[in-house]
Design a protein around this motif. Sequence first.
Motif, PDB file in Angstrom:
ATOM      1  N   UNK A 151       0.839  -1.393   0.159  1.00  0.00           N
ATOM      2  CA  UNK A 151       0.045  -0.009   0.129  1.00  0.00           C
ATOM      3  C   UNK A 151       0.216   1.742   0.125  1.00  0.00           C
ATOM      4  N   UNK A 152       2.077   1.166   0.953  1.00  0.00           N
ATOM      5  CA  UNK A 152       2.529   2.097   0.983  1.00  0.00           C
ATOM      6  C   UNK A 152       3.237   2.806  -0.371  1.00  0.00           C
ATOM      7  N   UNK A 153       3.327   1.371  -1.111  1.00  0.00           N
ATOM      8  CA  UNK A 153       5.060   1.663  -2.115  1.00  0.00           C
ATOM      9  C   UNK A 153       4.180   1.220  -3.881  1.00  0.00           C
ATOM     10  N   UNK A 154       2.572   1.222  -3.478  1.00  0.00           N
ATOM     11  CA  UNK A 154       1.780   1.237  -5.228  1.00  0.00           C
ATOM     12  C   UNK A 154       2.367   1.478  -6.055  1.00  0.00           C
ATOM     13  N   UNK A 155       2.581   3.090  -6.304  1.00  0.00           N
ATOM     14  CA  UNK A 155       3.737   3.358  -6.803  1.00  0.00           C
ATOM     15  C   UNK A 155       4.924   2.884  -7.755  1.00  0.00           C
ATOM     16  N   UNK A 156       5.868   2.381  -6.356  1.00  0.00           N
ATOM     17  CA  UNK A 156       7.335   1.852  -6.521  1.00  0.00           C
ATOM     18  C   UNK A 156       7.285   0.320  -6.809  1.00  0.00           C
ATOM     19  N   UNK A 157       6.508  -0.211  -6.132  1.00  0.00           N
ATOM     20  CA  UNK A 157       6.892  -1.944  -6.978  1.00  0.00           C
ATOM     21  C   UNK A 157       6.015  -2.784  -8.023  1.00  0.00           C
ATOM     22  N   UNK A 158       6.158  -3.206  -8.707  1.00  0.00           N
ATOM     23  CA  UNK A 158       6.279  -4.076 -10.002  1.00  0.00           C
ATOM     24  C   UNK A 158       5.837  -5.547  -9.886  1.00  0.00           C
ATOM     25  N   UNK A 159       4.477  -6.385  -9.825  1.00  0.00           N
ATOM     26  CA  UNK A 159       4.355  -7.258  -9.810  1.00  0.00           C
ATOM     27  C   UNK A 159       4.193  -8.496 -11.477  1.00  0.00           C
TER      28      UNK A 159
END
Length: 330
Positions: A151-159
């Motif tokens: 939630x805190x890094x929604x824009x930074x992490x990838x799936x």
Amino acid sequence: MKAQNRRSWLAGAAALAALAAAAPASAQEFPTKPITMIVPFAAGGPTDIIARVMAESMSRTLGQQVIVENVAGAGGTTGITRAAKAAPDGYTIMMGHMGTHGAAPGMYPQLAYNPQTDFEPIGLAAGTAILVVAKKDLPPKDLKEFVAHAKANEAKINQAHAGLGSVSHITCVMLQAEMGTKINAIPYRGTGPAMNDLVAGTVDFMCDQIVSVAQQVRGGTIKAYAIASPQRNPALPDVPTTAEAGLPSFQVSAWNAVFAPKGTPAPIVARLSQALTAAVTDPAARKRLTDLGADVPDAAGASPAALAALVKRENERWIPLLKNAGVVAN
Ligand code: ASP
């Protein structure tokens, strides 16, 4: 025998022989040449792993090689479309799964096949639990921390996932709905290549089937936050269930199954089904898959009728769910 009679008898015998040569090999003789099993994802992923174990055992039963051919693309629908259009003679079969035969019609408005009417079901090969796995140095230590981190890094992490409508895609759509996130998802040609990037640390997490994550988790090259099944799996006894780990609403599992194109003659379907039953009840093949955490069916669970019923149930479950979620591939 008089010369005249003998001549007509010979002519009759020759005509019969010519007829036999021209007629297609009968179902009793099937197979007389190698069989291709299309896997609609890249090598090394769960569908490929299960297909190779089944193909090896089926080859022994059938007395002909069952050769795995990987035809990847569009979440598995490219390979299944090709297999659906192959000659229905038993020499092209496929390993479909919950994505290609369960969810795809809810995701691809232009899908070129109907999972319920364009195939002859052969049988279920393996059920597979879904795990939430991450690169080994992603900071969260457990699932609760992972949800907060996501939630805190929604824009930074990838799936990572294996293409729109694949199991790794739709199950992580469910996970992201539970987490309330819209994290960027990167499509691969299968979770085999996606796993390489997870191990290398260039992607952060994925939802994948146990058979392709078990060894990596045991080897410590990636980490598993939770298994989305009611019980822990003996192949990964230290991995908590999603209920234990604090996300009880995320419950989902997958399946992989063998199909032939519609119109494959019934005696040939029966022969393929018998070879699949022999494979799922073959102790060595079962052990290879159960060591990787798969749920291998018994003979009744691997029957064509059981698979036909499963596909129908899965279409009824996934198609409205995906349409309501508004996840559509164009
Ligand atoms: N079947 C997997 C999936 O749908 C992908 C794979 O087998 O590589 O996610």
